[in-house]
Write an enzyme that holds these catalytic residues in place. Structure first.
Site, PDB file in Angstrom:
ATOM      1  N   CYS A  27     -20.809 -20.757   4.485  1.00  0.00           N
ATOM      2  CA  CYS A  27     -20.554 -19.322   4.329  1.00  0.00           C
ATOM      3  C   CYS A  27     -21.820 -18.637   3.821  1.00  0.00           C
ATOM      4  CB  CYS A  27     -19.395 -19.103   3.370  1.00  0.00           C
ATOM      5  SG  CYS A  27     -19.870 -19.456   1.672  1.00  0.00           S
ATOM      6  N   ARG A  73     -19.025  -5.504   9.238  1.00  0.00           N
ATOM      7  CA  ARG A  73     -18.560  -6.567  10.150  1.00  0.00           C
ATOM      8  C   ARG A  73     -17.939  -5.926  11.400  1.00  0.00           C
ATOM      9  NH1 ARG A  73     -14.321 -10.195   7.180  1.00  0.00           N
ATOM     10  NH2 ARG A  73     -16.123 -11.007   6.074  1.00  0.00           N
ATOM     11  N   LYS A  78      -4.778  -9.595   4.183  1.00  0.00           N
ATOM     12  CA  LYS A  78      -5.401  -9.864   5.479  1.00  0.00           C
ATOM     13  C   LYS A  78      -4.491 -10.739   6.330  1.00  0.00           C
ATOM     14  CE  LYS A  78      -9.008 -11.908   3.516  1.00  0.00           C
ATOM     15  NZ  LYS A  78     -10.162 -12.763   3.183  1.00  0.00           N
ATOM     16  N   CYS A 117     -14.416 -19.548   3.175  1.00  0.00           N
ATOM     17  CA  CYS A 117     -14.849 -18.831   4.377  1.00  0.00           C
ATOM     18  C   CYS A 117     -15.466 -19.755   5.422  1.00  0.00           C
ATOM     19  CB  CYS A 117     -15.815 -17.726   4.005  1.00  0.00           C
ATOM     20  SG  CYS A 117     -15.087 -16.523   2.883  1.00  0.00           S
ATOM     21  N   CYS A 124     -22.729 -12.043  -1.358  1.00  0.00           N
ATOM     22  CA  CYS A 124     -21.293 -12.153  -1.589  1.00  0.00           C
ATOM     23  C   CYS A 124     -20.974 -12.022  -3.077  1.00  0.00           C
ATOM     24  CB  CYS A 124     -20.761 -13.484  -1.059  1.00  0.00           C
ATOM     25  SG  CYS A 124     -19.002 -13.639  -1.429  1.00  0.00           S
ATOM     26  N   ARG A 138      -7.102  -9.185  11.474  1.00  0.00           N
ATOM     27  CA  ARG A 138      -8.566  -9.294  11.549  1.00  0.00           C
ATOM     28  C   ARG A 138      -9.011  -9.686  12.959  1.00  0.00           C
ATOM     29  NH1 ARG A 138     -10.970  -9.980   6.583  1.00  0.00           N
ATOM     30  NH2 ARG A 138      -9.771  -8.939   4.969  1.00  0.00           N
ATOM     31  N   LYS A 179      -4.562 -13.147  10.117  1.00  0.00           N
ATOM     32  CA  LYS A 179      -5.511 -13.689  11.096  1.00  0.00           C
ATOM     33  C   LYS A 179      -4.800 -14.400  12.244  1.00  0.00           C
ATOM     34  CE  LYS A 179      -9.184 -14.121   7.705  1.00  0.00           C
ATOM     35  NZ  LYS A 179     -10.149 -14.993   7.011  1.00  0.00           N
ATOM     36  N   CYS A 227     -17.558 -20.750  -2.887  1.00  0.00           N
ATOM     37  CA  CYS A 227     -16.462 -20.570  -3.837  1.00  0.00           C
ATOM     38  C   CYS A 227     -15.200 -21.104  -3.168  1.00  0.00           C
ATOM     39  CB  CYS A 227     -16.331 -19.096  -4.235  1.00  0.00           C
ATOM     40  SG  CYS A 227     -15.377 -18.096  -3.075  1.00  0.00           S
TER      41      CYS A 227
HETATM   42 FE1  SRM Z   1     -14.205 -14.743   3.979  1.00  0.00          FE
HETATM   43  C1  SRM Z   1     -13.786 -12.826   1.229  1.00  0.00           C
HETATM   44  C2  SRM Z   1     -17.407 -13.788   4.235  1.00  0.00           C
HETATM   45  C3  SRM Z   1     -14.337 -16.101   7.081  1.00  0.00           C
HETATM   46  C4  SRM Z   1     -11.338 -16.478   3.329  1.00  0.00           C
HETATM   47  N1  SRM Z   1     -15.375 -13.450   2.953  1.00  0.00           N
HETATM   48  C5  SRM Z   1     -14.994 -12.726   1.863  1.00  0.00           C
HETATM   49  C6  SRM Z   1     -16.087 -11.729   1.467  1.00  0.00           C
HETATM   50  C7  SRM Z   1     -15.813 -10.431   2.155  1.00  0.00           C
HETATM   51  C8  SRM Z   1     -16.325 -11.571  -0.048  1.00  0.00           C
HETATM   52  C9  SRM Z   1     -15.566 -10.515  -0.799  1.00  0.00           C
HETATM   53  O1  SRM Z   1     -14.332 -10.399  -0.670  1.00  0.00           O
HETATM   54  O2  SRM Z   1     -16.222  -9.799  -1.564  1.00  0.00           O
HETATM   55  C10 SRM Z   1     -17.329 -12.456   2.070  1.00  0.00           C
HETATM   56  C11 SRM Z   1     -18.525 -11.579   2.433  1.00  0.00           C
HETATM   57  C12 SRM Z   1     -19.806 -12.334   2.184  1.00  0.00           C
HETATM   58  C13 SRM Z   1     -21.017 -11.672   2.694  1.00  0.00           C
HETATM   59  O3  SRM Z   1     -21.899 -11.298   1.875  1.00  0.00           O
HETATM   60  O4  SRM Z   1     -21.185 -11.530   3.898  1.00  0.00           O
HETATM   61  C14 SRM Z   1     -16.684 -13.261   3.171  1.00  0.00           C
HETATM   62  N2  SRM Z   1     -15.568 -14.806   5.438  1.00  0.00           N
HETATM   63  C15 SRM Z   1     -16.875 -14.444   5.310  1.00  0.00           C
HETATM   64  C16 SRM Z   1     -17.695 -14.876   6.506  1.00  0.00           C
HETATM   65  C17 SRM Z   1     -18.815 -13.922   6.866  1.00  0.00           C
HETATM   66  C18 SRM Z   1     -18.239 -16.294   6.248  1.00  0.00           C
HETATM   67  C19 SRM Z   1     -19.349 -16.752   7.176  1.00  0.00           C
HETATM   68  O5  SRM Z   1     -20.357 -17.164   6.625  1.00  0.00           O
HETATM   69  O6  SRM Z   1     -19.202 -16.713   8.391  1.00  0.00           O
HETATM   70  C20 SRM Z   1     -16.568 -15.004   7.556  1.00  0.00           C
HETATM   71  C21 SRM Z   1     -16.309 -13.706   8.271  1.00  0.00           C
HETATM   72  C22 SRM Z   1     -15.166 -13.847   9.210  1.00  0.00           C
HETATM   73  C23 SRM Z   1     -14.956 -12.679  10.127  1.00  0.00           C
HETATM   74  O7  SRM Z   1     -15.818 -12.449  10.964  1.00  0.00           O
HETATM   75  O8  SRM Z   1     -13.902 -12.039  10.032  1.00  0.00           O
HETATM   76  C24 SRM Z   1     -15.379 -15.326   6.651  1.00  0.00           C
HETATM   77  N3  SRM Z   1     -13.002 -15.987   5.062  1.00  0.00           N
HETATM   78  C25 SRM Z   1     -13.292 -16.512   6.278  1.00  0.00           C
HETATM   79  C26 SRM Z   1     -12.391 -17.584   6.575  1.00  0.00           C
HETATM   80  C27 SRM Z   1     -12.447 -18.480   7.811  1.00  0.00           C
HETATM   81  C28 SRM Z   1     -11.561 -18.005   8.918  1.00  0.00           C
HETATM   82  O9  SRM Z   1     -10.902 -16.959   8.823  1.00  0.00           O
HETATM   83  O10 SRM Z   1     -11.503 -18.711   9.927  1.00  0.00           O
HETATM   84  C29 SRM Z   1     -11.531 -17.699   5.492  1.00  0.00           C
HETATM   85  C30 SRM Z   1     -10.430 -18.773   5.318  1.00  0.00           C
HETATM   86  C31 SRM Z   1      -9.208 -18.495   6.104  1.00  0.00           C
HETATM   87  C32 SRM Z   1      -8.259 -17.614   5.361  1.00  0.00           C
HETATM   88  O11 SRM Z   1      -8.345 -16.400   5.484  1.00  0.00           O
HETATM   89  O12 SRM Z   1      -7.436 -18.146   4.612  1.00  0.00           O
HETATM   90  C33 SRM Z   1     -11.925 -16.688   4.550  1.00  0.00           C
HETATM   91  N4  SRM Z   1     -12.780 -14.634   2.557  1.00  0.00           N
HETATM   92  C34 SRM Z   1     -11.710 -15.489   2.435  1.00  0.00           C
HETATM   93  C35 SRM Z   1     -11.011 -15.186   1.211  1.00  0.00           C
HETATM   94  C36 SRM Z   1      -9.750 -15.906   0.682  1.00  0.00           C
HETATM   95  C37 SRM Z   1      -8.507 -15.343   1.251  1.00  0.00           C
HETATM   96  C38 SRM Z   1      -7.279 -15.876   0.578  1.00  0.00           C
HETATM   97  O13 SRM Z   1      -6.251 -15.970   1.215  1.00  0.00           O
HETATM   98  O14 SRM Z   1      -7.306 -16.156  -0.622  1.00  0.00           O
HETATM   99  C39 SRM Z   1     -11.718 -14.124   0.601  1.00  0.00           C
HETATM  100  C40 SRM Z   1     -11.379 -13.433  -0.736  1.00  0.00           C
HETATM  101  C41 SRM Z   1     -10.257 -12.471  -0.603  1.00  0.00           C
HETATM  102  O15 SRM Z   1      -9.809 -12.111   0.486  1.00  0.00           O
HETATM  103  O16 SRM Z   1      -9.798 -12.020  -1.661  1.00  0.00           O
HETATM  104  C42 SRM Z   1     -12.832 -13.821   1.461  1.00  0.00           C
HETATM  105 FE1  SF4 Z   2     -18.294 -15.584  -0.559  1.00  0.00          FE
HETATM  106 FE2  SF4 Z   2     -16.703 -17.528  -1.324  1.00  0.00          FE
HETATM  107 FE3  SF4 Z   2     -16.499 -16.561   1.138  1.00  0.00          FE
HETATM  108 FE4  SF4 Z   2     -18.579 -18.010   0.496  1.00  0.00          FE
HETATM  109  S1  SF4 Z   2     -16.455 -18.739   0.506  1.00  0.00           S
HETATM  110  S2  SF4 Z   2     -18.657 -16.023   1.588  1.00  0.00           S
HETATM  111  S3  SF4 Z   2     -18.921 -17.483  -1.597  1.00  0.00           S
HETATM  112  S4  SF4 Z   2     -16.050 -15.450  -0.701  1.00  0.00           S
END
Ligand code: SRM
Ligand code: SF4
Length: 569
Positions: A428, A74, A207, A477, A434, A143, A209, A473
């Site tokens: 997502c 990323r 993380k 995201c 993922c 981030r 943001k 899930c």
């Molecule tokens: Fe996310 C984890 C993809 C935005 C909350 N996110 C992941 C991971 C890295 C899975 C992992 O930990 O193994 C995913 C990778 C999937 C893949 O195969 O590409 C993933 N997140 C994404 C993306 C690519 C979704 C998309 O389709 O666009 C977004 C990339 C953002 C970026 O460029 O930085 C993405 N993730 C978000 C957002 C939205 C936002 O930030 O506006 C959230 C919700 C906001 C937040 O952070 O609370 C988000 N991602 C999570 C979480 C839950 C965090 C938490 O507080 O519990 C995880 C899991 C974790 O961190 O343990 C996670």
């Molecule tokens: Fe993966 Fe869950 Fe984030 Fe979708 S919402 S990219 S399934 S961690």
């Protein structure tokens, strides 16, 4: 507490020699496609996630092969802005080092998928040659800083963008681990040198943001962030920012101590203090965030543990000046405006719908080729939106017709072929890459949105924009808890259905029914669409209607997120 009592992730970063770990040895180990276990935690700080193709797991297990290890990379791209040359540079390596696609994310940047270990260094070196990097795109640090993309207000957009870049630079991790690991820089650090003046060897608990919105537009869902900055304009200029703290989406099913939370607006800072203010807030989380339980380590839980008054006192102490009273603002619209627009300087901007942000050459639509052709003649910039769409920005009058010709030639502007529902939906990535996905998301969205749109059409509301968000899930995201309709994956083919957020990103939705299949999702939505068609007020959105009509009851506390409004059955 000794280091040994801390969670593994906390121990690893502390002992990593400022994020070096054994990453170089891992890369040199040709016996496996994986990194050493501990390096898989550290690699996140460098923008990389080790993954494996989940669809090949069973086959490879039977063949007694290791999983099909691969990486997601990323980029750090504050504000989501890049030049046509950078676009061409990213496009060039999508086949060479990745799976042939570029994926626009919900935080305004790119992901490469299916990068094999031997291609990581060449890819990062290529990014470096383009003036791009992946430092801190993942990991327990700040981030990608996202910012409002609004071509109508380009003078102020430029200021907001500058602030996004400055905040990103200020909160970037600094050790030379990135250069040494990926760019072959010889180690030059002296023993005992503090390589991370801000983060120290502990980095952040989780993380972190930051987002900037320019009201009334809220295309970045500013309140979903640890720090949400809301620009305040006076006499056409940005005088400062309201600060909202403690937003976040992630939760775990059945764990009532985890929940999505909207950031709480706490006060105002003048524009020239905003970067320092963000550093002060990140320092509060660095020093007081929970380090013993990662499920409780986000800033939202620190604030709920200590309270907002405590936060304001700490802020005044660390920043040296208290927050000023909040200024008035309204957040109205979190969608993108498609098609051509013109700004106050006579420059044109074209917002293109990119389904789920996935850019590749599909059978029906040569999307990557089309965008490459545009990049070759475009002299402005590309801007990625937080809704996973793309703006060809800063187009001169002369260039506009040439770009429009390419748009027509490749059929890029779907000109309303997709429903308003589909054009405003986000999803997502989920399967197959993922590791946390419980159900399909990106690959399911086209079929799902078509079926939901069919129901809407039957109810006579097919032309309405309703915000649909799908996540594979509960991590959220696709920011599902801010969708008027949202699904979060529970198991293959099964989802939780959430309803009732507003379209301005001001109100979380609520769990309507849990663990249901497509037939039940559609059966639940059908009568609600029919009622909406009959009973709504003029200009009322679907989520607002569900609230006013009492279908969705107001949210009384975090536990509501785990209690469906309609019991199973
Ligand atoms: Fe996310 C984890 C993809 C935005 C909350 N996110 C992941 C991971 C890295 C899975 C992992 O930990 O193994 C995913 C990778 C999937 C893949 O195969 O590409 C993933 N997140 C994404 C993306 C690519 C979704 C998309 O389709 O666009 C977004 C990339 C953002 C970026 O460029 O930085 C993405 N993730 C978000 C957002 C939205 C936002 O930030 O506006 C959230 C919700 C906001 C937040 O952070 O609370 C988000 N991602 C999570 C979480 C839950 C965090 C938490 O507080 O519990 C995880 C899991 C974790 O961190 O343990 C996670
Ligand atoms: Fe993966 Fe869950 Fe984030 Fe979708 S919402 S990219 S399934 S961690």
């Amino acid at each position: 507490m000794s280091h040994d009592d801390l969670p593994l992730a906390e121990q690893i970063k502390r002992e990593s020699r400022y994020l070096r770990g054994t990453l170089r040895d891992s890369l040199a180990d040709h016996a496996t496609g994986a990194l050493h276990d501990e390096d898989t935690h550290l690699s996140k700080f460098h923008g990389l996630y080790q993954q494996d193709d989940r669809e090949l797991r069973e086959e490879r297990r039977q063949q007694k092969l290791e999983p099909h290890f691969q990486f997601m990379l990323r980029l750090r791209l504050p504000g989501g802005v890049l030049t046509p040359d950078q676009w061409l540079g990213l496009d060039e390596v999508a086949d060479r080092f990745a799976d042939g696609s570029l994926r626009l994310t919900t935080r305004q940047t790119f992901q490469f998928h299916r990068v094999f270990k031997e291609n990581l260094q060449p890819l990062i070196q290529h990014l470096d040659s383009l003036g791009l990097d992946s430092r801190g795109a993942c990991g327990d640090v700040n981030r990608n800083v996202v910012a409002n993309v609004n071509p109508h207000l380009s003078a102020n957009h430029a200021r907001v963008y500058d602030h996004a870049v400055q905040i990103s630079e200020r909160l970037m991790w600094r050790s030379r681990a990135y250069e040494e690991t990926w760019l072959n820089e010889a180690p030059k650090t002296r023993e005992g040198e503090e390589e991370e003046p801000f983060y120290t060897y502990r980095y952040l608990p989780r993380k972190f943001k930051v987002a900037i919105a320019l009201p009334p537009h809220n295309d970045c869902d500013v309140l979903a962030n640890d720090i949400g900055l809301i620009a305040i304009e006076e006499d056409g200029d940005i005088v400062g920012y309201n600060i909202a703290v403690g937003g976040g989406m992630g939760m775990t099913y059945g764990e009532t101590g985890t929940y999505p939370r909207l950031a709480s607006p706490v006060g105002f800072v003048p524009a020239d203090q905003v970067v320092d203010a963000c550093e002060a807030i990140a320092a509060i989380q660095r020093d007081h965030g929970c380090r013993t339980d990662r499920a409780h380590a986000r800033f939202k839980y620190t604030l709920d543990d200590y309270g907002l008054d405590w936060f304001k006192e700490r802020f005044a102490e660390v920043h040296g000046t208290p927050l000023e009273p909040l200024r008035d603002y309204t957040l109205k619209d979190s969608g993108d405006q498609f098609g051509w627009t013109e700004d106050d300087r006579g420059r044109h901007h074209l917002t293109l719908f990119i389904p789920s942000g996935r850019i590749r050459d599909f059978e029906q639509l040569k999307l990557r080729t089309a965008l490459r052709s545009i990049a070759k003649i475009h002299s402005g910039e590309f801007r990625i939106t937080c809704n996973q769409n793309l703006i060809i920005a800063g187009v001169s009058e002369q260039e506009k017709s040439a770009i429009q010709k390419l748009v027509d030639h490749y059929g890029l502007d779907d000109g309303g072929k997709s429903s308003p529902l589909a054009r405003n939906a986000i999803s997502c990535v989920a399967f197959p890459t993922c590791g946390l996905a419980m159900a399909e998301s990106e690959r399911y969205l086209p079929e799902l949105s078509q079926k939901i749109h069919q129901l809407m059409s039957e109810a006579g509301i097919g032309g309405e924009v309703i915000q649909l968000r799908v996540s594979g899930c509960p991590n959220g995201c696709a920011r599902p808890y801010l969708g008027e309709i949202a699904l979060t994956g529970k198991a293959p083919g099964k989802y939780n259905l959430y309803l009732g957020a507003d379209t301005g990103g001001n109100r979380l939705n609520r769990l309507y029914r849990e663990n249901i299949d497509e037939a039940q999702i559609l059966a639940d939505l059908k009568p609600l669409f029919e009622r909406f068609a009959r009973e709504r007020d003029a200009d009322e959105g679907f989520g607002d209607f569900l609230y006013r009509s009492g279908v969705i009851r107001p949210y009384s506390g975090p536990e509501d997120f785990h209690q469906p409004l309609i019991a199973r059955g």
